[in-house]
Design a protein around this motif. Sequence first.
Motif, mmCIF file in Angstrom:
data_model
loop_
_atom_site.group_PDB
_atom_site.id
_atom_site.type_symbol
_atom_site.label_atom_id
_atom_site.label_comp_id
_atom_site.label_asym_id
_atom_site.label_seq_id
_atom_site.Cartn_x
_atom_site.Cartn_y
_atom_site.Cartn_z
ATOM 1 N N PHE A 1 0.832 -1.088 -0.047
ATOM 2 C CA PHE A 1 -0.098 0.112 -0.023
ATOM 3 C C PHE A 1 0.944 1.155 -0.047
ATOM 4 C CE2 PHE A 1 -2.180 3.477 2.165
ATOM 5 C CZ PHE A 1 -3.071 3.879 1.200
ATOM 6 N N GLU A 2 1.850 1.393 0.713
ATOM 7 C CA GLU A 2 2.845 2.394 0.728
ATOM 8 C C GLU A 2 3.448 2.773 -0.773
ATOM 9 O OE1 GLU A 2 3.364 4.509 3.038
ATOM 10 O OE2 GLU A 2 1.879 3.578 4.216
ATOM 11 N N GLU A 3 3.611 1.616 -1.499
ATOM 12 C CA GLU A 3 3.951 1.861 -2.828
ATOM 13 C C GLU A 3 2.852 2.357 -3.596
ATOM 14 O OE1 GLU A 3 7.341 -1.632 -2.962
ATOM 15 O OE2 GLU A 3 5.315 -2.157 -3.476
ATOM 16 N N ILE A 4 1.689 2.123 -3.512
ATOM 17 C CA ILE A 4 0.825 2.502 -4.152
ATOM 18 C C ILE A 4 0.359 3.808 -3.986
ATOM 19 C CG2 ILE A 4 -1.989 2.389 -4.552
ATOM 20 C CD1 ILE A 4 -1.655 -0.841 -4.157
ATOM 21 N N LYS A 5 0.596 4.349 -2.455
ATOM 22 C CA LYS A 5 0.226 5.466 -2.146
ATOM 23 C C LYS A 5 1.396 6.553 -2.705
ATOM 24 C CE LYS A 5 -0.016 8.447 2.132
ATOM 25 N NZ LYS A 5 0.063 8.566 3.556
ATOM 26 N N SER A 6 2.434 6.011 -2.658
ATOM 27 C CA SER A 6 3.588 6.950 -3.270
ATOM 28 C C SER A 6 3.458 7.196 -4.762
ATOM 29 C CB SER A 6 5.019 6.177 -2.956
ATOM 30 O OG SER A 6 5.883 6.739 -3.594
ATOM 31 N N THR B 1 1.975 16.838 -11.555
ATOM 32 C CA THR B 1 1.146 17.428 -12.414
ATOM 33 C C THR B 1 0.352 18.502 -11.812
ATOM 34 O OG1 THR B 1 -0.782 15.796 -11.699
ATOM 35 C CG2 THR B 1 0.729 15.189 -13.581
ATOM 36 N N GLY B 2 0.077 18.571 -10.392
ATOM 37 C CA GLY B 2 -0.406 19.556 -10.001
ATOM 38 C C GLY B 2 -2.216 19.472 -10.161
ATOM 39 N N ASN B 3 -2.271 18.324 -10.813
ATOM 40 C CA ASN B 3 -3.880 18.012 -11.169
ATOM 41 C C ASN B 3 -4.633 17.213 -10.129
ATOM 42 O OD1 ASN B 3 -6.300 18.092 -12.481
ATOM 43 N ND2 ASN B 3 -5.358 17.544 -14.539
ATOM 44 N N ASN B 4 -5.821 17.250 -10.086
ATOM 45 C CA ASN B 4 -6.633 16.434 -9.313
ATOM 46 C C ASN B 4 -6.528 15.145 -9.523
ATOM 47 O OD1 ASN B 4 -7.674 18.586 -7.869
ATOM 48 N ND2 ASN B 4 -9.418 19.072 -9.128
ATOM 49 N N MET B 5 -7.106 14.058 -8.772
ATOM 50 C CA MET B 5 -7.026 12.781 -9.005
ATOM 51 C C MET B 5 -7.883 12.108 -8.406
ATOM 52 S SD MET B 5 -5.046 10.026 -9.921
ATOM 53 C CE MET B 5 -3.508 10.644 -10.495
ATOM 54 N N ILE B 6 -8.416 11.062 -9.100
ATOM 55 C CA ILE B 6 -9.606 10.114 -9.030
ATOM 56 C C ILE B 6 -9.052 8.867 -9.246
ATOM 57 C CG2 ILE B 6 -11.937 9.460 -9.838
ATOM 58 C CD1 ILE B 6 -12.334 11.828 -11.051
ATOM 59 N N ILE B 7 -8.920 8.013 -7.727
ATOM 60 C CA ILE B 7 -8.632 6.771 -7.749
ATOM 61 C C ILE B 7 -9.408 6.007 -8.647
ATOM 62 C CG2 ILE B 7 -7.999 4.690 -6.191
ATOM 63 C CD1 ILE B 7 -6.496 7.496 -5.666
ATOM 64 N N TYR B 8 -8.523 4.781 -9.461
ATOM 65 C CA TYR B 8 -9.519 4.056 -10.112
ATOM 66 C C TYR B 8 -9.277 2.707 -9.460
ATOM 67 C CZ TYR B 8 -10.893 1.531 -14.357
ATOM 68 O OH TYR B 8 -11.553 0.479 -15.112
ATOM 69 N N GLN C 1 -7.002 2.315 4.255
ATOM 70 C CA GLN C 1 -6.238 2.722 3.190
ATOM 71 C C GLN C 1 -7.062 3.941 2.434
ATOM 72 O OE1 GLN C 1 -5.678 -1.084 1.516
ATOM 73 N NE2 GLN C 1 -3.813 -1.365 2.372
ATOM 74 N N PHE C 2 -8.249 3.930 2.140
ATOM 75 C CA PHE C 2 -8.701 5.127 1.493
ATOM 76 C C PHE C 2 -8.846 6.489 2.529
ATOM 77 C CE2 PHE C 2 -11.373 1.887 -1.361
ATOM 78 C CZ PHE C 2 -11.207 2.634 -2.468
ATOM 79 N N ASP C 3 -8.769 5.930 3.571
ATOM 80 C CA ASP C 3 -8.466 7.248 4.760
ATOM 81 C C ASP C 3 -7.293 7.903 4.232
ATOM 82 O OD1 ASP C 3 -11.005 6.919 5.807
ATOM 83 O OD2 ASP C 3 -10.100 5.613 7.658
ATOM 84 N N GLU C 4 -6.124 7.010 4.197
ATOM 85 C CA GLU C 4 -4.915 7.658 3.848
ATOM 86 C C GLU C 4 -4.760 8.447 2.593
ATOM 87 O OE1 GLU C 4 -1.248 5.868 4.866
ATOM 88 O OE2 GLU C 4 -2.124 4.258 5.927
ATOM 89 N N LEU C 5 -5.378 7.880 1.577
ATOM 90 C CA LEU C 5 -5.275 8.340 0.244
ATOM 91 C C LEU C 5 -6.160 9.621 0.152
ATOM 92 C CD1 LEU C 5 -5.836 5.153 -1.927
ATOM 93 C CD2 LEU C 5 -3.784 6.545 -1.594
#
Length: 289
Positions: free
Chosen positions: A112-117, A126-133, A147-151
């Motif tokens: 998860f730490e790798e995914i979060k990074s 990018t400075g853009n917004n992100m929507i997790i897929y 994990q969603f809490d962290e993201l």
Amino acid sequence: MKGLFSALLVPFNENGELIEQGLREIVRQNIEVQKVDGLYVNGSSGENFMLSTEQKKQIFRIVSEENNGAVKLIAQVGSVNLNEAVELGQYATELGYDSLSAVTPFYYKFTFEEIKSYYETIIEATGNNMIIYAIPFLTGVSMSMAQFDELFQNEKVIGVKYTDGNFYLLERLRKRYPDKLIYSGFDEMLIYGAISGVDGAIGSTYNINGQRARQIWDLCQEGKITEAYEVQHVTNDLIEKVLDLGLYQTLKEVLNVKGYQAGTVKKPMASMDESKKAAVAQLVKDFNL
């Protein structure tokens, strides 16, 4: 950014080359005929993971040009190659896409730490917004509430494309994060997402069945659940037949039947069997597509 987004189909010729005019036609029919609120570009339905970086950029550019500000645009830039994801994210941001999205990195068993990074790197670059897929049945990555809490602590993570059948987790996310965008990702379960309070939905069949998706969505917003179920029943009858014939092949063939240059799928996917084309033409008539 709320509402219904088509997971945009991308037309290819038999050599796997993009059909530019066909892509422009598909963009226009999604906006003008299906009446969607936005387009989700270079996702699974766009056969993204079989494309080169340059093809992906070409698609982002053409869609942006043809859309010309008509509807919202989300750029799916996720890749196991983080450098590519960043490059694509920067390019889509320069084109003015309203948000980025990125599939969770897959194949390797990332922590998860790798995914979060991974998400933090794309956002910072990018400075853009992100929507997790989140699509665990394809990626093998299932995220917990913690994990969603962290993201979601990152203010640039504005929401999630939730393609998961865990409606308990969906309910928990909705309650805890009323200000984050949650998009339902299963077309056949749109009604359940709608009554669970999602902000919208992203679907491949909206390329041909967006009008019914709109009916389901609007009826749910009006509290007319029985009526919404009737439309969902018809939609799922259609989806069953599409899946029987071949998902992306059939969606493209429906558009071909209707006069759009939707081409074929990209290899190693197999083109639609000629013997099935009559059944697709009948599908168009039976479901008034």
